[in-house]
Every structure is written in C-alpha cells, then in structure tokens.
Design a protein around this motif. Sequence first.
Motif, PDB file in Angstrom:
ATOM      1  N   ARG A   1     -57.708  24.503  84.274  1.00 55.04           N
ATOM      2  CA  ARG A   1     -57.905  25.243  83.038  1.00 55.04           C
ATOM      3  C   ARG A   1     -59.324  24.961  82.545  1.00 55.04           C
ATOM      4  NH1 ARG A   1     -54.289  22.279  78.416  1.00 55.04           N
ATOM      5  NH2 ARG A   1     -55.253  23.922  77.160  1.00 55.04           N
TER       6      ARG A   1
ATOM      7  N   GLY B   1     -57.922  34.098  79.852  1.00 53.22           N
ATOM      8  CA  GLY B   1     -56.500  33.966  79.575  1.00 53.22           C
ATOM      9  C   GLY B   1     -55.992  32.549  79.481  1.00 53.22           C
ATOM     10  N   HIS B   2     -56.857  31.545  79.562  1.00 51.32           N
ATOM     11  CA  HIS B   2     -56.445  30.146  79.503  1.00 51.32           C
ATOM     12  C   HIS B   2     -57.057  29.493  78.268  1.00 51.32           C
ATOM     13  CE1 HIS B   2     -54.780  30.004  83.651  1.00 51.32           C
ATOM     14  NE2 HIS B   2     -55.695  30.934  83.874  1.00 51.32           N
ATOM     15  N   ARG B   3     -56.243  28.751  77.544  1.00 55.23           N
ATOM     16  CA  ARG B   3     -56.720  28.071  76.355  1.00 55.23           C
ATOM     17  C   ARG B   3     -57.601  26.878  76.744  1.00 55.23           C
ATOM     18  NH1 ARG B   3     -55.673  28.532  70.822  1.00 55.23           N
ATOM     19  NH2 ARG B   3     -54.944  30.547  71.570  1.00 55.23           N
ATOM     20  N   ILE B   4     -58.712  26.716  76.047  1.00 51.70           N
ATOM     21  CA  ILE B   4     -59.657  25.640  76.339  1.00 51.70           C
ATOM     22  C   ILE B   4     -59.075  24.298  75.904  1.00 51.70           C
ATOM     23  CG2 ILE B   4     -61.905  24.676  75.703  1.00 51.70           C
ATOM     24  CD1 ILE B   4     -62.992  27.480  75.559  1.00 51.70           C
ATOM     25  N   GLN B   5     -59.267  23.284  76.733  1.00 49.23           N
ATOM     26  CA  GLN B   5     -58.960  21.909  76.368  1.00 49.23           C
ATOM     27  C   GLN B   5     -60.270  21.137  76.258  1.00 49.23           C
ATOM     28  OE1 GLN B   5     -57.220  19.247  79.269  1.00 49.23           O
ATOM     29  NE2 GLN B   5     -55.954  18.246  77.725  1.00 49.23           N
TER      30      GLN B   5
ATOM     31  N   GLN C   1     -54.603  19.603  73.091  1.00 48.63           N
ATOM     32  CA  GLN C   1     -55.764  20.458  73.288  1.00 48.63           C
ATOM     33  C   GLN C   1     -57.066  19.689  73.108  1.00 48.63           C
ATOM     34  OE1 GLN C   1     -55.612  24.007  70.962  1.00 48.63           O
ATOM     35  NE2 GLN C   1     -57.204  25.037  72.146  1.00 48.63           N
TER      36      GLN C   1
ATOM     37  N   TYR D   1     -60.137  27.514  69.489  1.00 48.02           N
ATOM     38  CA  TYR D   1     -59.446  28.767  69.176  1.00 48.02           C
ATOM     39  C   TYR D   1     -59.534  29.773  70.319  1.00 48.02           C
ATOM     40  CZ  TYR D   1     -59.120  27.453  64.241  1.00 48.02           C
ATOM     41  OH  TYR D   1     -58.826  26.817  63.072  1.00 48.02           O
ATOM     42  N   ARG D   2     -60.415  29.518  71.281  1.00 50.14           N
ATOM     43  CA  ARG D   2     -60.743  30.545  72.268  1.00 50.14           C
ATOM     44  C   ARG D   2     -59.897  30.429  73.524  1.00 50.14           C
ATOM     45  NH1 ARG D   2     -65.743  30.342  74.622  1.00 50.14           N
ATOM     46  NH2 ARG D   2     -65.537  32.565  75.056  1.00 50.14           N
ATOM     47  N   ASP D   3     -59.797  31.568  74.200  1.00 51.47           N
ATOM     48  CA  ASP D   3     -59.250  31.623  75.545  1.00 51.47           C
ATOM     49  C   ASP D   3     -60.379  32.031  76.489  1.00 51.47           C
ATOM     50  OD1 ASP D   3     -56.764  30.987  74.646  1.00 51.47           O
ATOM     51  OD2 ASP D   3     -56.038  33.052  74.572  1.00 51.47           O
TER      52      ASP D   3
END
Length: 641
Positions: free
Chosen positions: A492, A309-313, A456, A304-306
């Motif tokens: 990322r 500014g980048h979404r975690i994979q 993700q 759910y986190r950034d």
Amino acid sequence: MIPESILRRLTRRAAAGPAPGAAAGPIGMAPGALPAGPGTAGAPAATGTTAGLFTPDGLALGARVIRAGDGVISVLAVTGYPAMAYPGWLAPLLNHPGRLDVSMHIGPVDPITAAERLKRRRARLVADLDHDARTGRIPDPLWEAADDGAAELAARIARAEARLYTVGIYLAVHATDIEALADEVEAVRRLAASLMLDVRPVSYRQLDGWQACLPFALEQVRVHRVMDTDPIAAAFPFASDELPGPDPTSDAAPDGVFHGFALDTNGLIFHDEFTAENYNTVILGPSGFGKSYLNKATLLRSLYRDVAGHRIQAIAVDPEDEYTQLTHAVGGAVVRVGAPGVRINPFDLGHAQPDALRRRALFLHTFVAVLLDREIDPSTRAVLDEAITHTYSRAGITADPATWGRPASILADLAATLADHPDPAGPELATQLGPYTVGAWSGLFNGPTTTEPAGQLVSWSLRELPDELRGPATLVVLDHIWRQLDNPTQRRPRIVVIDEAWRFLTQPIAQQFIAAMVRSNRKRWGALRFITQHVGDALASELGAAILTNAATTILTRQQPQTIDELARVYALTAGEQAFLLRAGVGEALLITATRRVAVRIVASPVEDSLITTDPAQLAEYGSGAEHHTPAGPPDHPWSP
C-alpha cells in the motif's frame, strides 16, 4: 455612483488642459490640476446614502492622473506587443509587487471580416516583397516573416482551427501621492518593456481608462490589437509558478496535498509526492523555522487521501516524541521504544519470502556488530553464523518455509548457543552479549516482540532510549519499517518520516539502511521524508549527499550563510533564491520539484495547529503537554474528544 452631470463637467474641465503658462508637474500633469485631497474639488462626498460606501470621497481628473479619495491613479494602455507569445506572458504584470490593476478586454472578430482583412494584408505584403525583388533590393526579413505568419493564420482560420479577436489591455497604477505614482508608473513601464510590451498613458481619457479597469465591462478607450486564439489562451487565465492544484470543475479529490500559499501571488500550492519520478522528499533548514511543522501539516492532510484506490499509511521515526499528539488524534499507534515492557525481537522472520531465513541471518550479523560497537573478524563471523543457524534449529525453524510460523528464538538463545560453541570465540561473544540478555539493557531485545503496531499513522518514539541503545534500537526500528515496505502481501502507499535525521548521519549502519530505502522504496510504494537541521552534515557525508540527490522533492526553509553556497551548488539556486532563503521568515520555504520552484508560506487551521505545534508557549496556553492535549472542536469533528 457619481452623478453623470458631474462626470461630464469634470471631463470637460480635464479636456481644457492646464492654464496657459502653467508648469508641468510629475508624469505630465500641471501642479494645480488636482486638489490636495478629497473634498476640495471634484465630486463631493456622498453623505446620508449608501453611495458613499462604494464611491471615493472626491474625484478629480488630470491629463494623465485621477485623484480618487486619498489615492491617485494613472491608467496606461498597451500599444505594442511581442512578436511571439509564450505561456504566461502576462504573468509578471499580475505578480507586480505594487498595486496594479490589469484589465483585458476581448471581443470577437467576424470570420468573414477577418478573412477579408487577412486577404488585403497579405496582398500588401506580397506586393511590397515583389517590388523589392523587381528593384533589386534585399528583402526585409520582418516583412517575409509577417507574410509567412499571415499565410499560416489565414489557413488556420479557413480550417476553423483559430479565430481572430480584438484585444485591449489596460493597466491602472495606484499610489498614495503624485511623487510615489511617478515612481510606480516608471517601474511598471520598465517591467512592461522587459516583456516587449509598449505602454502609453491614456492622456486626457483617464476616466475612460479607469472605467476600463473596473469590473463594469466598459471599454471606451478602444486601443485594440487583433490577435488569434493562441496568444490569448497563453495570457488568460494568467499563469504563474504555482504547482498545479485540483481541477475546480471536477468532483474528484484534489490531485495533491495543500501546502500553503505562494508568496508572490497568494495562489494555493498543491503537491503530490506520489506523482514525481521518485517519491522521496528532503526538508532542510535550521531549527525553529518550521520543518517539522510543515511535515506534520502535510502528513495529516495526506492521511485523507487515496492513491490508486489505496489509503495512505504513514510511519514516523520520532526521536523527540513530537508526533505523539498527532498520532493519538488520528487513532494511530505509538511505540515508545525503550519504555518498560516494550520489546522488539530481532529474530522475528516477518513475512514468508522464499529467502526470509537467510535475510534474517544476514541482518543478525549486522545487528550483533552494532550491538557490540565493533567490526567482527572473519573467523568470529563464521562462529556467529553457525550459532545463528543452530539457534533457529533449536526453535524448530529450518529452511523449510512450513516451520517459519513457529515462535522465533530470542537473543538469550543465541548467547546460550555461543556459550556452548567449541571455538573460544563463541563463549567470548556470549559474554559480550551478557548486558543485553541478562544485564541492564536486556529489556529491549531479549524476548518476544510485545507489539505489532497497526493504524494509519504509526509513530516510533525514540525519546526514552538511553544513548547506549540508540544505535541498535534505531537499526531494529528501520529494519521493521523496511520489512513492512517489502512485504508484497501488504503493499500500500506509505510515507516514512525520518525526523531529526542528523542523529542517524553519525551511524554508518543507519545511513546505509536509509540510503537503500531512498534508492529502492519507490518499487515498494514508499515515500521517504528526510528531515534534518544539520545541513552541513548531510552535504559532507557521501551517503547523506546521495540521499539529498535522490529526492524528487526538496523543501528549503531559512538557511545559514555558511551552508548557502553548498546548497546553491547542489540545487542550482539562483541569486534571488539564495537571497530569499537567507531572509525567509518562520513558515516560509522554497519548494523545489523537477519542473517547479515556488516560494510558499505554510498555513494550518487552528485544529491542525493544536495537533502539530511544538511551540512551548502555545502548548502552555493549552494547559498541558502536547501528548495530553486534545483540541476541542465541533461535535461532529473527527478529532473531537
């Protein structure tokens, strides 16, 4: 509420004291001063009204004890304080394992009054010090320290950097009977003494003391100490060993991932691995005590986190197929390495770095050595290197980066090149590669890559791999993950999970890959989670020990007696921490970071639990295996079918 007239009679009765000649009971109380239980004396129970919901069945007062309902209470007042206040100096009282109410009453002192009192106090101190100097006495260092402190405080108040307050601290100790109360009071007094706090019972004023400990903002005891701003700020709000959580006044997302509750205070535990000095996490413990459960719970919350500014994979290397249900639930991709029709081509160049072809040639040397399960001598290595270069050339791939987008060679092409080599070592290598090009094990490596997993959460399931292919397949999977991390065009934040890592500790090449990832992945925005149940193997291996010591975050579940001494040496565990790890229950762990050590109880919501559990009994209740179960949630739930 109890009628005021009854309270006044009880107060007068308590003030009268015990009858003449009566022997003193526990904690300074006459044996007959309290009734044996509710209803025999004191205020009668309220019946037929709502007052009975909020008041005890009976109330009786003693010199140092109150009986309220089925319990007894003794109120203590803090009368002495330490000379220096450190952050969290009242936290041990708040974390006391017994039932203890801590009440702190703070009132402002008028600045003019404060300045006048400080002036008189300094005048007395200076006069005493001057008298000692005139009479030839050795100055008292305590008086000198007090004078210096008063002068500094007066200057801070004059500059409006601090203010003075009256502070009263009261402790209400609860127990079920008089004997237990005496033990609890003694334990609290010992704890207070260890904090340099002097406590005294509020004799014959227990009712006022109890009211001071209730949320009524009433304080009639008036056992006060004047303090300035700093010690009060250090005491309130109470500090503890919990990891910092989200700012309750901010609308921003929480700074970290919720792990569970602190075992001592039930406070919320948040932790962000991407704010540590390196992003690696090690989770150690025997099977069955919640390692994978904890990892999957925090992994799910991390999605759910950034970060910046980048979404975690997240990428999971899954030897036991434990992440499939979770991956499907979040719309990720599962690669079943070893399943029919699934191929990974070790000749793929990947992203076009300036030295991509050279790196691939070096990797193929390692891959062939693992595939054949033997060291390759220097002369044979030269033949292999020449064959690799020639194989790429046949596919039109040269040192020119413009050619790197063409379809890559496959393992059969290398075998054919080796078979035509004039050196006898070439045909010999081609023959040894036969099982992987045309034989029983040719389905995994001999052909173009069938899938480029995206999503993700990507799970590399190794459960269907035969033991003969586990080594080279693990190498290819780790290499694929590393090239993702190393690709500057797709940078990322990524979390790489290596579960059941003890399986890789027996493979030297896999160990080297993981060790390199541990040391270098921070520069590539990668966080490695290394999870193993064979703690002894990790500690005994040189590379395993390097992995453990290069992780900024460590989570230890329950440990075995045979490994606790070595863990205590590596992580500098105290005797209390060792005792906790030897008796910790399922879902309890010790979370260690550079600045914090906290015992945590892992919790998950029912929906999370249905996605991450591997308990066969729970899976049977769902009516199907983990990989086919989809939890039912509210219509607008993101994981609903």
